[in-house]
Design a protein around this motif. Sequence first.
Motif, short mmCIF file in Angstrom:
data_model
loop_
_atom_site.label_atom_id
_atom_site.label_comp_id
_atom_site.label_asym_id
_atom_site.label_seq_id
_atom_site.Cartn_x
_atom_site.Cartn_y
_atom_site.Cartn_z
N VAL A 262 31.11 -25.05 17.91
CA VAL A 262 30.93 -26.49 17.73
C VAL A 262 31.22 -27.26 19.03
O VAL A 262 31.28 -28.49 19.01
N VAL A 263 31.38 -26.56 20.14
CA VAL A 263 31.66 -27.26 21.40
C VAL A 263 30.47 -28.10 21.84
O VAL A 263 30.61 -29.29 22.10
N PRO A 264 29.28 -27.52 21.95
CA PRO A 264 28.13 -28.41 22.21
C PRO A 264 27.47 -28.80 20.88
O PRO A 264 27.17 -27.94 20.05
N TYR A 265 27.29 -30.10 20.66
CA TYR A 265 26.37 -30.55 19.62
C TYR A 265 24.94 -30.32 20.12
O TYR A 265 24.68 -30.36 21.31
N ALA A 266 24.02 -30.12 19.19
CA ALA A 266 22.64 -29.93 19.57
C ALA A 266 21.73 -30.44 18.46
O ALA A 266 22.07 -30.39 17.28
N GLY A 267 20.58 -30.95 18.87
CA GLY A 267 19.59 -31.40 17.90
C GLY A 267 18.23 -31.54 18.54
O GLY A 267 18.10 -31.63 19.77
N VAL A 268 17.22 -31.53 17.70
CA VAL A 268 15.83 -31.76 18.12
C VAL A 268 15.27 -32.84 17.21
O VAL A 268 15.50 -32.83 15.99
N ALA A 269 14.53 -33.77 17.79
CA ALA A 269 13.99 -34.88 17.03
C ALA A 269 12.59 -35.20 17.51
O ALA A 269 12.21 -34.89 18.65
#
Length: 272
Positions: A262-269
């Motif tokens: 959970v250290v880097p958050y990540a997402g694609v939109a």
Amino acid sequence: MSNDHGWVPPGVDTTVPSPARVYDYWLGGGHNFAPDRVLAEQIQKIMPGVRDAARLNRSFLRRAALFMVEQGVRQFLDIGSGIPTVGNLHEIVQAEAPDCRVVYVDKDPVAVAHSELILAGNGNTAVLQSDLRDLDAIFEADSTRKLIDFDQPVGLFMLLLLHFVPDEWDPVSIVGQYRDRLVPGSYLALSHVAAEARPEGMDEAVQTYNVKSSQNQAYPRTRDEVAAFFTGFDLVEPGLVGCPSWRPDGDGDFSVNAEINVVPYAGVAVKP
């Protein structure tokens, strides 16, 4: 890296660590200098999982890139691209669709110089040295215009970049300016160090980095703060999550240390 620095652009101070070169070292790359390695090792002793976190981010890049190719995207803009190592964006997308075009952008002259060496002979790629805030220089560059048709969807990558952008620069507005220049159907892939993450040594690691790399301060942000970067986009499933939880291919995409996941958050939109 070899002591032969003949390829390094004149005027580059290789005695000052840079985020691109520290990250390259954590990924096992060879395009870094002694001060980068010293800082990288120091941080790794403080926060033993930091190299794993870098690996998770690299795996996210691959999955996000392949997802965009599956959606029909054939042109990509990678802001804060860093130093090319194995598994770069252009290698991933061009292996799936050889007609994919990629423009890399970084402010680090060493990252740009080595990118030019790596990309020589690949007519579907280009690299620019520019600050992420100088959108006109990026979008209007001849090499960008040659490779990217902004009347068609673009895959925009900003991975482990925005936590080096201070609040006074208004990073949400910066991302919004990129969004406004892209047509509907374009995608944004983003990762960012999480303020809520508390793996062993993280707070001390951030403080150490900020002291040793005074020109590149790190600013971890909360989930809500990171989510704000996606304003005007629609997050695709599973939304904004810990880096390895974004459409993993298997257990290998996760760290055995749950806190590192959970250290880097990540997402694609996608821009509607």
